[in-house]
Write a protein that holds these residues in place. Sequence first.
Motif, PDB file in Angstrom:
ATOM      1  N   GLY A 177       0.795  -1.216   0.000  1.00 45.38           N
ATOM      2  CA  GLY A 177       0.000   0.000   0.000  1.00 45.38           C
ATOM      3  C   GLY A 177       0.830   1.269   0.000  1.00 45.38           C
ATOM      4  O   GLY A 177       0.468   2.267  -0.609  1.00 45.38           O
ATOM      5  N   ASP A 178       1.999   1.230   0.679  1.00 42.79           N
ATOM      6  CA  ASP A 178       2.788   2.434   0.917  1.00 42.79           C
ATOM      7  C   ASP A 178       4.267   2.127   0.697  1.00 42.79           C
ATOM      8  O   ASP A 178       4.714   0.987   0.888  1.00 42.79           O
ATOM      9  CB  ASP A 178       2.550   2.922   2.352  1.00 42.79           C
ATOM     10  CG  ASP A 178       3.311   4.190   2.696  1.00 42.79           C
ATOM     11  OD1 ASP A 178       2.756   5.280   2.506  1.00 42.79           O
ATOM     12  OD2 ASP A 178       4.469   4.078   3.142  1.00 42.79           O
ATOM     13  N   THR A 179       5.035   3.150   0.350  1.00 43.33           N
ATOM     14  CA  THR A 179       6.462   2.939   0.062  1.00 43.33           C
ATOM     15  C   THR A 179       7.361   3.020   1.290  1.00 43.33           C
ATOM     16  O   THR A 179       8.523   2.629   1.227  1.00 43.33           O
ATOM     17  CB  THR A 179       6.978   3.977  -0.960  1.00 43.33           C
ATOM     18  OG1 THR A 179       6.803   5.294  -0.419  1.00 43.33           O
ATOM     19  CG2 THR A 179       6.238   3.871  -2.284  1.00 43.33           C
ATOM     20  N   GLY A 180       6.862   3.560   2.420  1.00 48.12           N
ATOM     21  CA  GLY A 180       7.718   3.673   3.606  1.00 48.12           C
ATOM     22  C   GLY A 180       7.471   4.942   4.386  1.00 48.12           C
ATOM     23  O   GLY A 180       8.389   5.718   4.676  1.00 48.12           O
ATOM     24  N   TYR A 181       6.227   5.146   4.770  1.00 45.75           N
ATOM     25  CA  TYR A 181       5.791   6.396   5.397  1.00 45.75           C
ATOM     26  C   TYR A 181       6.550   6.740   6.675  1.00 45.75           C
ATOM     27  O   TYR A 181       6.781   7.907   6.999  1.00 45.75           O
ATOM     28  CB  TYR A 181       4.292   6.306   5.727  1.00 45.75           C
ATOM     29  CG  TYR A 181       3.972   5.372   6.876  1.00 45.75           C
ATOM     30  CD1 TYR A 181       3.846   5.847   8.182  1.00 45.75           C
ATOM     31  CD2 TYR A 181       3.841   3.989   6.675  1.00 45.75           C
ATOM     32  CE1 TYR A 181       3.588   4.991   9.248  1.00 45.75           C
ATOM     33  CE2 TYR A 181       3.587   3.129   7.729  1.00 45.75           C
ATOM     34  CZ  TYR A 181       3.461   3.629   9.008  1.00 45.75           C
ATOM     35  OH  TYR A 181       3.235   2.779  10.061  1.00 45.75           O
ATOM     36  N   PHE A 182       6.979   5.719   7.437  1.00 44.02           N
ATOM     37  CA  PHE A 182       7.474   5.971   8.794  1.00 44.02           C
ATOM     38  C   PHE A 182       8.913   6.475   8.829  1.00 44.02           C
ATOM     39  O   PHE A 182       9.425   6.803   9.892  1.00 44.02           O
ATOM     40  CB  PHE A 182       7.332   4.710   9.662  1.00 44.02           C
ATOM     41  CG  PHE A 182       8.031   3.499   9.104  1.00 44.02           C
ATOM     42  CD1 PHE A 182       9.345   3.216   9.423  1.00 44.02           C
ATOM     43  CD2 PHE A 182       7.354   2.642   8.231  1.00 44.02           C
ATOM     44  CE1 PHE A 182       9.979   2.109   8.904  1.00 44.02           C
ATOM     45  CE2 PHE A 182       7.981   1.528   7.713  1.00 44.02           C
ATOM     46  CZ  PHE A 182       9.299   1.253   8.044  1.00 44.02           C
ATOM     47  N   GLY A 183       9.558   6.596   7.671  1.00 45.32           N
ATOM     48  CA  GLY A 183      10.902   7.158   7.634  1.00 45.32           C
ATOM     49  C   GLY A 183      10.932   8.622   7.232  1.00 45.32           C
ATOM     50  O   GLY A 183      12.004   9.192   7.053  1.00 45.32           O
ATOM     51  N   ILE A 184       9.737   9.236   7.102  1.00 44.67           N
ATOM     52  CA  ILE A 184       9.649  10.624   6.638  1.00 44.67           C
ATOM     53  C   ILE A 184       9.446  11.551   7.838  1.00 44.67           C
ATOM     54  O   ILE A 184       8.378  11.552   8.454  1.00 44.67           O
ATOM     55  CB  ILE A 184       8.490  10.789   5.633  1.00 44.67           C
ATOM     56  CG1 ILE A 184       8.668   9.818   4.459  1.00 44.67           C
ATOM     57  CG2 ILE A 184       8.406  12.230   5.135  1.00 44.67           C
ATOM     58  CD1 ILE A 184       7.461   9.740   3.549  1.00 44.67           C
ATOM     59  N   MET A 185      10.454  12.331   8.161  1.00 47.56           N
ATOM     60  CA  MET A 185      10.394  13.191   9.341  1.00 47.56           C
ATOM     61  C   MET A 185       9.214  14.151   9.292  1.00 47.56           C
ATOM     62  O   MET A 185       8.517  14.358  10.290  1.00 47.56           O
ATOM     63  CB  MET A 185      11.697  13.989   9.471  1.00 47.56           C
ATOM     64  CG  MET A 185      11.784  14.813  10.751  1.00 47.56           C
ATOM     65  SD  MET A 185      13.134  16.009  10.740  1.00 47.56           S
ATOM     66  CE  MET A 185      12.348  17.404   9.924  1.00 47.56           C
ATOM     67  N   TYR A 186       8.964  14.739   8.132  1.00 48.91           N
ATOM     68  CA  TYR A 186       7.915  15.755   8.050  1.00 48.91           C
ATOM     69  C   TYR A 186       6.524  15.147   8.180  1.00 48.91           C
ATOM     70  O   TYR A 186       5.592  15.807   8.644  1.00 48.91           O
ATOM     71  CB  TYR A 186       8.061  16.563   6.758  1.00 48.91           C
ATOM     72  CG  TYR A 186       9.264  17.474   6.804  1.00 48.91           C
ATOM     73  CD1 TYR A 186       9.218  18.669   7.519  1.00 48.91           C
ATOM     74  CD2 TYR A 186      10.464  17.131   6.176  1.00 48.91           C
ATOM     75  CE1 TYR A 186      10.325  19.509   7.592  1.00 48.91           C
ATOM     76  CE2 TYR A 186      11.576  17.956   6.252  1.00 48.91           C
ATOM     77  CZ  TYR A 186      11.494  19.138   6.962  1.00 48.91           C
ATOM     78  OH  TYR A 186      12.600  19.962   7.047  1.00 48.91           O
ATOM     79  N   LEU A 187       6.361  13.891   7.795  1.00 45.15           N
ATOM     80  CA  LEU A 187       5.083  13.233   8.024  1.00 45.15           C
ATOM     81  C   LEU A 187       4.902  12.923   9.506  1.00 45.15           C
ATOM     82  O   LEU A 187       3.819  13.125  10.063  1.00 45.15           O
ATOM     83  CB  LEU A 187       4.979  11.948   7.207  1.00 45.15           C
ATOM     84  CG  LEU A 187       3.652  11.212   7.397  1.00 45.15           C
ATOM     85  CD1 LEU A 187       2.492  12.024   6.834  1.00 45.15           C
ATOM     86  CD2 LEU A 187       3.693   9.822   6.772  1.00 45.15           C
ATOM     87  N   TYR A 188       5.966  12.458  10.147  1.00 42.26           N
ATOM     88  CA  TYR A 188       5.875  12.190  11.585  1.00 42.26           C
ATOM     89  C   TYR A 188       5.558  13.475  12.346  1.00 42.26           C
ATOM     90  O   TYR A 188       4.823  13.455  13.336  1.00 42.26           O
ATOM     91  CB  TYR A 188       7.175  11.563  12.091  1.00 42.26           C
ATOM     92  CG  TYR A 188       7.112  11.109  13.535  1.00 42.26           C
ATOM     93  CD1 TYR A 188       6.024  10.389  14.016  1.00 42.26           C
ATOM     94  CD2 TYR A 188       8.145  11.402  14.421  1.00 42.26           C
ATOM     95  CE1 TYR A 188       5.959   9.971  15.343  1.00 42.26           C
ATOM     96  CE2 TYR A 188       8.090  10.986  15.749  1.00 42.26           C
ATOM     97  CZ  TYR A 188       6.994  10.279  16.201  1.00 42.26           C
ATOM     98  OH  TYR A 188       6.934   9.870  17.518  1.00 42.26           O
TER      99      TYR A 188
END
Length: 428
Positions: A198-209
Amino acid sequence: MAGKSMERRTILKAAGASAATLGLAATTGCGGGAGASADGTVTLRYAWWGGEPRTIAIRKTIALFEKKYPKIKIKPEFTDYAAFWEKFQTQASGGNPPDVFQNAVGFLRKYDRRGVLMDLKSQADAGHLNLENFRNGVLANGQVDGKQIGIPVGANTMALVIDRKAFEKAGVEPEFGWTWDEYFDALQTIQDKLRIAGDTGYFGIMYLYDLYLRQNGKAFFTETELGFTEDDLTQWWEDGYKRVRSGLVADPKKIEQVAPKSGLSAGLAASEFTWDNFSIRYEGEGESDYGLAPIPTTNGKDTGQYLGSLMLSAFSGTEHPKEVAQFIDFMVHDPEVGRIMGYDRGILATTEQYEAFAPADETNQGVKAYEEDVAAAGVLGKITPHPSGADVVEAAFLRLGGEVAQGKTKPADAAKALFSEAKAAFAG
C-alpha cells in the motif's frame, strides 16, 4: 470513511511532467567575492541548489533584474542540495558566504546563531523590500526571534500521492477527514485485491511524523529540542516495521533497487507521502496516473499541515545591503519572475506572482487546487520551529528509519540513537 468526498479536481491527474524537473544538476558556479566597480556597478553573488530546469529559469529572472537595475550585476553559484550546504558551511566559516542565497527552515536558526543571516526588517523599514502580500501567513516561516531572516519564494505542504488506477481498482476513495485506521484499512484492501504494497515507507519521513505528532498535540521540534519522547518514536517505528513485515509497506530492499526512481512510480506500492509540488516526478517516471489525496487524521479533522517554503536569505556582512534587498524584493514580487519560475520552488508565495502564473498543465493545476482546498478546509497551522541542528536530525531520522525498515536496527535502539544524535546536534 469520515469527511466529505474530495472534489475530483483535487485528486489531480499528473500529466506531462519530465523527471528531469526534479533532477539535480552537478554544475557549480565559481566562487569569488562581490564588490563595486569604478563606475558604481555592484556585483552580488547569488547561490541556490536545484536541477537544470530551475537553473535555466533563475538565469532568466536574473537577466530581467539586471535589465531593470543596470548598476547591479548578479554572479550565479549553483549546485545540488548536499554539495550546496557542504560548500555553504565552508563559506560561512570563512566569512565569505554569498550575498543572497536560497535557504530552508532547517537552517535558519543554525546560521542565525552564527551571525550569518541579515535581519531584513531594517531594509524593509528603509523602503527597499516589501514585506506585504505574502499568502496564507507564509512570511512567518522566515521569522526567528522577532527577526526576518528569510523571505519565502514558494510554499508547499505535505500530501499523499496515490496511484489512481490502483485505488480505483481496489474500490478505495480517499476523503478529507479520513483517519489513519481508515488509511491503513485502504492499504490492506489494495494489498488483498492487487497484491502490491500500500505504501512505500511512510514511517521514515520526518515531516510526516511531524504532522502525526501535531495531530496529537505535540510536534517534532520545539525551538530548542525534540518535542516528543523516545517511547513515542519507538511506537511509530515499531508499527511501521510490522507493516513492512506484513507486506503492507513495500520491501525496502526493492525500493533501494529501483532508486532513484520512486517505489510508487515503479509499481511497488500504491501511495507515497511527499511534498505536494514534488508530485510532478511520478508521471515522468511511471506508467500509471497519479494524484494528490488528503493527509490521514487522528480525530477526523486536523491534519497537522502547514505551509513549508524555500526562501531567500542575505549575508549579514554583505557590502551592499540595499542592493541585496532590492534583488530579493524583485525576485519575490515581480509578476514576470513568477511566470518564469512557476511552481518549481512551490506555489508562488506572493499575491503578485501567484496571480501572474496560470498553470497550463494538469499536474500544476492539481497542486494549486490541492493547496487551495487545504487552505479552505481551515486546517493549516504555523510551521513547527526548527532549532539549530535540525538539518542533522533530519538526516539521522531518514538513516535510522531506513535501518528499522530493513530490520538492521530495533525500533527502540533506533529511537535511542536519534535522541543521542539530536542532543549532540543541538549542542553543536
